[in-house]
Design a protein around this motif. Sequence first.
Motif: not given
Length: 53
Positions: A29-31, A37-39
């Motif tokens: 997971r990345h903000a 948000l990216w999953y």
Amino acid sequence: MVDLERFKAETMAYFRALDEAATQRYHFRHADEEGGLWYIEAVPDRAKLVAIK
């Protein structure tokens, strides 16, 4: 000239095969800078992780 349709079909087949044959899956997971948000789902292939979703 490269046959783009053939390249696209081969690339899609590669990622589909990775997804279907995966025995291990990694989830990240990345903000981003804009607050989104990216999953990401990745699977191992030849000692590297390849993002598939």
